[in-house]
Design a protein around this motif. Structure first.
Motif, PDB file in Angstrom:
ATOM      1  N   GLU C  51      12.251  23.838 -30.113  1.00  0.00           N
ATOM      2  CA  GLU C  51      12.296  22.911 -28.989  1.00  0.00           C
ATOM      3  C   GLU C  51      11.893  23.687 -27.739  1.00  0.00           C
ATOM      4  OE1 GLU C  51      16.099  20.928 -28.696  1.00  0.00           O
ATOM      5  OE2 GLU C  51      15.833  20.529 -26.551  1.00  0.00           O
ATOM      6  N   HIS C  52      11.337  23.007 -26.758  1.00  0.00           N
ATOM      7  CA  HIS C  52      11.037  23.704 -25.504  1.00  0.00           C
ATOM      8  C   HIS C  52      11.167  22.745 -24.328  1.00  0.00           C
ATOM      9  CE1 HIS C  52       6.685  22.575 -24.395  1.00  0.00           C
ATOM     10  NE2 HIS C  52       7.033  21.753 -25.357  1.00  0.00           N
ATOM     11  N   TYR C  53      10.983  23.283 -23.150  1.00  0.00           N
ATOM     12  CA  TYR C  53      11.120  22.523 -21.894  1.00  0.00           C
ATOM     13  C   TYR C  53       9.719  22.433 -21.273  1.00  0.00           C
ATOM     14  CZ  TYR C  53      12.976  21.613 -17.088  1.00  0.00           C
ATOM     15  OH  TYR C  53      13.267  21.107 -15.845  1.00  0.00           O
ATOM     16  N   PRO C  54       9.010  21.335 -21.554  1.00  0.00           N
ATOM     17  CA  PRO C  54       7.621  21.232 -21.102  1.00  0.00           C
ATOM     18  C   PRO C  54       7.521  21.462 -19.588  1.00  0.00           C
ATOM     19  CG  PRO C  54       8.134  19.453 -22.593  1.00  0.00           C
ATOM     20  CD  PRO C  54       9.437  20.141 -22.290  1.00  0.00           C
ATOM     21  N   ILE C  55       6.400  21.898 -19.147  1.00  0.00           N
ATOM     22  CA  ILE C  55       6.102  22.260 -17.758  1.00  0.00           C
ATOM     23  C   ILE C  55       6.770  23.596 -17.419  1.00  0.00           C
ATOM     24  CG2 ILE C  55       6.112  21.638 -15.297  1.00  0.00           C
ATOM     25  CD1 ILE C  55       6.154  18.713 -16.146  1.00  0.00           C
ATOM     26  N   MET C  56       8.097  23.703 -17.584  1.00  0.00           N
ATOM     27  CA  MET C  56       8.711  24.999 -17.299  1.00  0.00           C
ATOM     28  C   MET C  56       8.182  26.068 -18.252  1.00  0.00           C
ATOM     29  SD  MET C  56      12.661  26.282 -16.929  1.00  0.00           S
ATOM     30  CE  MET C  56      12.954  28.061 -16.924  1.00  0.00           C
ATOM     31  N   THR C  57       7.981  25.717 -19.509  1.00  0.00           N
ATOM     32  CA  THR C  57       7.467  26.694 -20.477  1.00  0.00           C
ATOM     33  C   THR C  57       6.126  27.250 -20.023  1.00  0.00           C
ATOM     34  OG1 THR C  57       8.367  25.170 -22.116  1.00  0.00           O
ATOM     35  CG2 THR C  57       7.160  27.059 -22.944  1.00  0.00           C
ATOM     36  N   GLU C  58       5.219  26.355 -19.693  1.00  0.00           N
ATOM     37  CA  GLU C  58       3.892  26.780 -19.261  1.00  0.00           C
ATOM     38  C   GLU C  58       3.997  27.656 -18.015  1.00  0.00           C
ATOM     39  OE1 GLU C  58       4.676  23.842 -20.412  1.00  0.00           O
ATOM     40  OE2 GLU C  58       3.121  23.176 -21.805  1.00  0.00           O
ATOM     41  N   LYS C  59       4.813  27.223 -17.051  1.00  0.00           N
ATOM     42  CA  LYS C  59       4.960  28.002 -15.814  1.00  0.00           C
ATOM     43  C   LYS C  59       5.512  29.398 -16.104  1.00  0.00           C
ATOM     44  CE  LYS C  59       5.746  24.336 -12.366  1.00  0.00           C
ATOM     45  NZ  LYS C  59       6.717  23.786 -11.414  1.00  0.00           N
ATOM     46  N   ALA C  60       6.515  29.453 -16.972  1.00  0.00           N
ATOM     47  CA  ALA C  60       7.130  30.751 -17.288  1.00  0.00           C
ATOM     48  C   ALA C  60       6.117  31.686 -17.951  1.00  0.00           C
ATOM     49  CB  ALA C  60       8.345  30.547 -18.197  1.00  0.00           C
ATOM     50  N   LEU C  61       5.332  31.143 -18.888  1.00  0.00           N
ATOM     51  CA  LEU C  61       4.387  31.998 -19.604  1.00  0.00           C
ATOM     52  C   LEU C  61       3.244  32.452 -18.696  1.00  0.00           C
ATOM     53  CD1 LEU C  61       4.291  30.219 -23.082  1.00  0.00           C
ATOM     54  CD2 LEU C  61       5.601  32.232 -22.401  1.00  0.00           C
ATOM     55  N   VAL C  62       2.773  31.567 -17.834  1.00  0.00           N
ATOM     56  CA  VAL C  62       1.727  31.951 -16.871  1.00  0.00           C
ATOM     57  C   VAL C  62       2.256  33.051 -15.945  1.00  0.00           C
ATOM     58  CG1 VAL C  62       0.415  31.149 -14.865  1.00  0.00           C
ATOM     59  CG2 VAL C  62       0.440  29.788 -16.975  1.00  0.00           C
ATOM     60  N   ALA C  63       3.507  32.917 -15.520  1.00  0.00           N
ATOM     61  CA  ALA C  63       4.098  33.931 -14.638  1.00  0.00           C
ATOM     62  C   ALA C  63       4.201  35.282 -15.357  1.00  0.00           C
ATOM     63  CB  ALA C  63       5.484  33.482 -14.167  1.00  0.00           C
ATOM     64  N   ILE C  64       4.546  35.263 -16.635  1.00  0.00           N
ATOM     65  CA  ILE C  64       4.650  36.516 -17.409  1.00  0.00           C
ATOM     66  C   ILE C  64       3.273  37.167 -17.545  1.00  0.00           C
ATOM     67  CG2 ILE C  64       5.183  37.468 -19.684  1.00  0.00           C
ATOM     68  CD1 ILE C  64       7.350  35.216 -19.916  1.00  0.00           C
ATOM     69  N   GLU C  65       2.248  36.364 -17.847  1.00  0.00           N
ATOM     70  CA  GLU C  65       0.890  36.909 -17.940  1.00  0.00           C
ATOM     71  C   GLU C  65       0.444  37.517 -16.605  1.00  0.00           C
ATOM     72  OE1 GLU C  65      -1.633  33.723 -19.381  1.00  0.00           O
ATOM     73  OE2 GLU C  65      -1.713  34.678 -21.348  1.00  0.00           O
ATOM     74  N   SER C  66       0.766  36.821 -15.508  1.00  0.00           N
ATOM     75  CA  SER C  66       0.363  37.323 -14.189  1.00  0.00           C
ATOM     76  C   SER C  66       1.036  38.652 -13.893  1.00  0.00           C
ATOM     77  CB  SER C  66       0.731  36.328 -13.088  1.00  0.00           C
ATOM     78  OG  SER C  66       0.088  35.111 -13.313  1.00  0.00           O
ATOM     79  N   GLU C  67       2.305  38.738 -14.231  1.00  0.00           N
ATOM     80  CA  GLU C  67       3.042  39.984 -14.007  1.00  0.00           C
ATOM     81  C   GLU C  67       2.433  41.124 -14.831  1.00  0.00           C
ATOM     82  OE1 GLU C  67       5.332  40.795 -11.915  1.00  0.00           O
ATOM     83  OE2 GLU C  67       5.968  42.731 -12.748  1.00  0.00           O
ATOM     84  N   ALA C  68       2.074  40.825 -16.070  1.00  0.00           N
ATOM     85  CA  ALA C  68       1.451  41.855 -16.925  1.00  0.00           C
ATOM     86  C   ALA C  68       0.130  42.323 -16.320  1.00  0.00           C
ATOM     87  CB  ALA C  68       1.227  41.317 -18.340  1.00  0.00           C
TER      88      ALA C  68
END
Lengths: 85, 153, 153, 85
Positions: C51-68
């Protein structure tokens, strides 16, 4: 004693040999002694084996340092530092 | 554990699928693919030719895989390294590690690459716009290997 | 950088090839694939439902990629995470990173996985031989993330 | 003030809600206050929101801690620690 010597990469090109069989004088019993012996063959050999270039050695497919002993029947290889991957 | 030295290309998806599907206890597969870059040290690369020392290469790579399996709790590993003449964007090497969990698979995969770079008898020659040249070994590769010598795991 | 959350499976070979061939300046591609294991905590797993939390999931993953991408000199990255009901040996997640050199690609890929595990809103429910249960978060995952907080690079 | 509240995973099952609109009393302005407010709804709510279980919160899709402020129109989500990957 009889050994086989292999040369790779830059070293193979410099000495124009890829492999040869050598009947060594009996006092040549280490990698260092073999390098000194080969360096007497001429300028290109001297340049490689006089210690001013890094030349790695392997005996029977295992990396060794220059103090390693050579015995009859060994396959000794000389090559530059490796650059795979 | 397996090691392949080959002239021909490899099918990355197929190799990783085989590794992944070998056991339902595998939870993680980490892989590294190296490919030929079009520019090195400021010069355009036309081709990259890989020479190796047959038999010793296989022995060295098997020894590296065994050491990785001793250090980490991994399930399987695979090394494919190409030799011969390659072009930019060609695949050079694949290292893949499977395990139950990700941390050990990551470390084992990076360890194998670092040791491969410094212990396996491969040599690269570049054909550049200015002629041919042998690739020099890098101090940074020795440093990458030394890291592993100074830690227990 | 890209992020995909999807029910359907992904073609690992195709995704890695696209990432690898995107630029001839890429010398290294590191990837992680997570798959469903058949046993967890001693029980046979029949299915795993994400299960996931749409919109927040995408935002969280984009933020992780940006940080990397801020921390390491990498060229591109890709995250694919599946949701819905999966079986043992099904692929769950792919994280792949391309770069000029291997060291930074390895670290960025592991960083993304460690952050994904602790910061992206996914939850797993296992159907076991003894019934259904939610998977508990692991302290070891928090520890894996904390490592990155305590180092400059 | 009006907010939207979402529940996920174990918490969604426990409260039997996935989403609801709530018109909050004006003194409920933090996540902590909202948790306390929800815990008065009954036993299953009290068990979740009395502080004995780890319940994470997000406001407008960003993880927050319990001191975070809530304002009208916010989307507040409650969920257990994440377990993806």
């Amino acid at each position: 004693m009889n050994i086989k010597v292999l040369y790779f990469a830059r070293i193979k090109e410099a000495v124009n040999y890829s492999t040869e069989d050598i009947d060594l004088p009996s006092d040549i019993t280490t990698v260092t002694a073999l390098k000194n012996y080969l360096s007497l063959r001429g300028d290109n050999w001297a340049n490689l084996f006089n210690g001013k270039q890094v030349v790695r050695a392997a005996i029977n497919h295992a990396l060794v340092d220059d103090l390693a002993a050579i015995k009859t029947g060994d396959e000794v290889a000389f090559f530059p530092p490796v650059t795979g991957g | 554990m397996s090691v392949k030295i080959q002239i021909e290309d490899f099918d990355l998806g197929l190799e990783l699928s085989k590794l992944r599907l070998a056991s339902p206890s595998i939870g993680a597969v980490v892989s590294f693919v190296g490919q030929v870059r079009d520019v090195n040290d400021g010069d355009t690369i036309n081709t990259l030719t890989l020479e190796h020392y047959p038999i010793m290469t296989e022995k060295a790579l098997v020894a590296i895989e065994s050491e990785a399996k001793t250090r980490w709790n991994i399930i399987d590993s695979l090394i494919i390294h190409r030799v011969g003449t390659l072009q930019p964007c060609d695949q050079i090497v694949l290292v893949a590690v499977s395990g139950a969990h990700r941390g050990e698979a990551f470390h084992a995969c990076e360890f194998i690459m670092d040791y491969l770079k410094t212990s396996a008898p491969f040599w690269k020659k570049e054909a550049t716009e200015h002629g041919e040249r042998w690739v020099e070994a890098k101090l940074s590769d020795d440093a990458a290997k030394t890291r592993w010598l100074n830690q227990l795991k």
